[in-house]
Design a protein around this motif. Structure first.
Motif, PDB file in Angstrom:
ATOM      1  N   GLU A  83     -15.115  12.929  41.637  1.00 22.17           N
ATOM      2  CA  GLU A  83     -16.687  13.352  41.738  1.00 22.17           C
ATOM      3  C   GLU A  83     -17.369  13.463  40.452  1.00 22.17           C
ATOM      4  N   ARG A  84     -16.975  14.232  39.095  1.00 17.00           N
ATOM      5  CA  ARG A  84     -17.778  14.170  38.045  1.00 17.00           C
ATOM      6  C   ARG A  84     -17.477  12.729  36.679  1.00 17.00           C
ATOM      7  N   LYS A  85     -16.792  11.636  37.597  1.00 23.59           N
ATOM      8  CA  LYS A  85     -16.668  10.736  36.571  1.00 23.59           C
ATOM      9  C   LYS A  85     -16.048  11.324  35.938  1.00 23.59           C
ATOM     10  N   PHE A  86     -14.439  11.630  35.677  1.00 26.59           N
ATOM     11  CA  PHE A  86     -13.608  12.072  34.318  1.00 26.59           C
ATOM     12  C   PHE A  86     -12.893  11.731  34.577  1.00 26.59           C
ATOM     13  N   LEU A  87     -11.955  10.997  33.264  1.00 29.01           N
ATOM     14  CA  LEU A  87     -10.724  10.786  33.888  1.00 29.01           C
ATOM     15  C   LEU A  87      -9.501  11.585  32.512  1.00 29.01           C
ATOM     16  N   ASP A  88      -8.497  11.733  32.685  1.00 26.94           N
ATOM     17  CA  ASP A  88      -8.153  12.405  32.209  1.00 26.94           C
ATOM     18  C   ASP A  88      -6.678  11.481  31.344  1.00 26.94           C
ATOM     19  N   PHE A  89      -6.048  11.731  30.395  1.00 28.68           N
ATOM     20  CA  PHE A  89      -5.104  11.100  29.348  1.00 28.68           C
ATOM     21  C   PHE A  89      -3.883  10.918  30.567  1.00 28.68           C
ATOM     22  N   ASP A  90      -3.390  11.168  31.489  1.00 28.86           N
ATOM     23  CA  ASP A  90      -2.564  10.540  32.305  1.00 28.86           C
ATOM     24  C   ASP A  90      -3.371   9.409  33.458  1.00 28.86           C
ATOM     25  N   ASP A  91      -4.253   9.290  33.379  1.00 31.26           N
ATOM     26  CA  ASP A  91      -4.994   8.764  34.063  1.00 31.26           C
ATOM     27  C   ASP A  91      -5.259   7.392  33.547  1.00 31.26           C
TER      28      ASP A  91
END
Length: 672
Positions: free
Chosen positions: A200-208
């Motif tokens: 929803e917030r257009k975030f990616l984490d390191f694993d993404d």
């Protein structure tokens, strides 16, 4: 990016300008020589502790490029820490490799490739989530937010590392015996909400980054082909620590090609709790067709005494010491943790010779929470200290000024890095009052330069602002800038490092092994973790534990780690310095004795075995860890009646006598 089949490739028949490439083979033993020069690929190099794995890895890269077998501009070396990547590139430079070898972590390489993809296609770059805690905290029940957030974050990271979705988390976590602080179904719901909130917030984490990069390489043909053209030869360090998500990305990069060389040691597999899968290394020939395995079995780091002591924790360490005689390791019990910290601090000072380096010594503990008391003790003694939680590179005010100047710059990074003078240039940090010392500032700026050069190896056309975004994404992995100091570290963070003297503290049940290690696999990993800690020492190792320790404001009685018994027995058996040949003969003799000497099955021996079995089950360790058969036979033969006589039995030292003495004496005193 998409220039396929250019003259750059067709003209690469030259060999790099070494005076004599045969010099690369000097000083290698037979197994190292074979590992460097063998042509078979894919190749796995099983490198035991202290066997020279980095030396072999860098020599192999340099050897193959000098022979024209590989183009150094098409080589990608993958490591698990920035420090390891820096060390690898530094060694290659010293070997004369003039072309830039790209080296970095899986995450840093994936991020650099994705940024190229987004920029080339005009896609707005997603925001990189560098701190999951703020996201996850609000998803937990209010009464659990202060206590369980970190554990739930760790559980999500474990699931993503193993490519487990929120939908399959419950069944997979149950199958793997996961025990997070919240119910599995509740963790599954939080995990799903976390993923939805990121989207929803257009975030990616390191694993993404890893999963997304693998997906784009496979689905976007032009981008995938460009990356496969860019990197054609892959080297992976610490392969036993690769998790399924990283393995998936590696497979996408390779796309069926055989140009792969990995280095690792199953005996140092210590990250299964975080999703790593040592099976990738253990069954390498099953995962990669037509592959081969080479073993390095000489330990050049540690003395024979340290190697033999550490090896008692494993069924087979696979390595032999080649160094000369050394100091016998020791075990010391202290009345409490304060005394332990003060005594180790005094020992550190006593061992420090005038003109020597404080950094030759380290204090290793199982958990981060144990570091503070040692930090305080050393500081009170005026001993310089370095800890993981110390001041980081990006926290320095002078470096923040450099970052601010580059953050919005479209200038090519190669130009800015060249202009960043580490000794004189104040243009990017003109507030001299922010600088602690010229030396520290020079070291810090040199580190920024090194990181910039590393990023240029991944993206030669990078702009300065692109580098800063990447740099911030890597902030959790950056090592602090520090002068000569005693390092205080956890067992996990010590991996890959070495010191002349290592003090291993807090060796108590509940810490070593850690209390939450319940199943046999987790306990075995804890044993390997202690092996890793012991094998960080080159010359001397001191083990210690406390009989009382503070928990929640109260002193609690402590028991020595079950593995101190193994270590104590190994130390006791170090009657004299052993040559490598003598060590091998001892192992062979021990194996013969085990198969030849079958103990007579008297009732007393049966009772002792039954008691040993109950103790081993309670501690979740193999029976021989409590006492081996030879010790049981000696008990039957000696028939000890008190603690002094018990200490004369082979395999029983003060630690085991204190823990099991009363029960053993009662068993032996029974009439049969």
């Amino acid at each position: 990016m998409g220039k396929m089949g250019t003259s750059e490739d067709s003209t690469f028949s030259r060999k790099l300008e070494f005076e004599d490439h045969e010099n690369l083979l000097l000083g290698l033993d037979d197994s190292q020589l074979h590992a460097v020069t063998v042509d078979t690929e894919p190749l796995a190099i099983l490198a035991g502790a202290g066997s020279g794995k980095t030396r072999v890895l860098t020599r192999r890269i340099a050897w193959r490029t000098t022979k024209g077998k590989e183009d150094p501009r098409r080589v990608l070396a993958l490591t698990f820490t920035r420090k390891a990547a820096s060390e690898l590139r530094s060694r290659l430079g010293k070997l004369g490799l003039r072309d830039q070898i790209a080296a970095g972590t899986f995450h840093s390489v994936a991020y650099s490739q994705l940024r190229i993809y987004w920029q080339d296609r005009g896609i707005k770059e997603p925001t990189l989530l560098t701190n999951k805690i703020s996201f996850v905290t609000n998803l937990l029940p209010r009464d659990r937010r202060s206590t369980d957030t970190l554990d739930v974050v760790a559980e999500i990271e474990w699931a993503k590392a193993r490519r487990i979705t929120p939908e399959t988390y419950f069944s997979e976590a149950e199958k793997h015996g996961r025990t997070p602080p919240l119910a599995l179904q509740e963790v599954s719901t939080i995990y799903k909400s976390y993923e939805e909130l990121k989207t929803e917030r257009k975030f990616l984490d390191f694993d993404d980054l890893l999963g997304y990069c693998a997906k784009i390489i496979r689905s976007d043909r032009s981008f995938g082909d460009a990356q496969k053209w860019r990197f054609r030869n892959f080297y992976v360090d610490e392969f036993q620590d690769v998790n399924p998500l990283q393995f998936s990305l590696l497979s996408a990069w390779l796309d069926g090609r055989s140009n792969l060389c990995v280095v690792g040691d199953p005996n140092q597999a210590i990250y299964a709790w975080n999703g790593a899968e040592a099976d990738h290394l253990i069954r390498f020939t099953d995962h990669f067709r037509d592959s081969s395995v080479v073993t390095l079995d000489n330990n050049y780091r540690s003395t024979p005494q340290i190697v033999e002591t550490a090896s008692c924790l494993l069924e087979s360490s696979g390595v032999e010491a080649v160094r000369g005689d050394g100091v016998t390791p020791s075990i010391i019990g202290y009345p409490d943790e304060e005394t332990e910290a003060k005594s180790i601090s005094k020992k550190v000072r006593d061992l420090h010779i005038p003109g020597g380096k404080w950094s030759d010594q380290a204090i290793l503990v199982r958990t981060n929470a144990q570091t503070e008391i040692f930090t305080s003790a050393l500081q009170k003694s005026g001993i310089p200290v370095k800890t993981v939680s110390g001041s980081g590179l990006l926290d320095r005010k002078d470096i923040q000024a450099v970052i601010a100047a580059l953050e919005n710059s479209e200038t090519p990074l190669v130009q800015e890095i060249a202009d960043l003078d580490t000794s004189e240039n104040q243009s990017l940090s003109d507030n001299a009052s922010l600088v602690t010392s010229d030396t520290e500032r020079s070291i810090a700026l040199a580190e920024v330069q090194r990181l910039g050069e590393e990023y240029l190896a991944l993206d030669p056309e990078a702009k300065s602002n692109s580098f800063i975004k990447w740099l911030k994404s890597q902030s959790q992995n950056l090592h602090e800038v520090n002068d000569d100091a005693v390092e205080i570290s956890t067992f996990h963070r010590s991996k890959g490092l070495e010191w002349s003297v290592v003090h291993i503290a807090g060796l108590e049940q509940g810490l070593v092994p850690i209390a939450h290690a319940k199943d046999p696999g987790a306990v075995a990993e804890e044993r390997r973790l202690l092996y890793v800690a012991l094998t960080r020492a080159k010359d001397q190792v001191f083990c210690s534990w406390a009989t009382h320790r503070n928990f929640s404001g109260s002193k609690r009685k402590r028991e020595p780690s079950q593995w101190l018994f193994n270590i104590e027995r190994a130390i006791k058996n170090l009657e004299k310095p052993l040559t490598p040949k003598e060590q091998l003969e001892r192992v062979k003799s021990s194996r013969k004795n085990k198969s030849r000497n079958k103990p007579p099955e008297t009732q007393q021996l049966k009772d002792l075995k039954e008691w040993r079995l109950s103790m081993s089950r309670a501690a979740d360790v193999p029976a021989f860890v409590i006492f081996n058969d030879e010790t049981l036979l000696d008990l039957v033969e000696v028939q000890p009646t008190n603690l002094d006589e018990l200490l004369n039995v082979k395999g029983i030292g003060p630690v085991k006598a204190e823990r099991y003495g009363k029960e053993i004496l009662e068993l032996v005193s029974k009439s049969y």
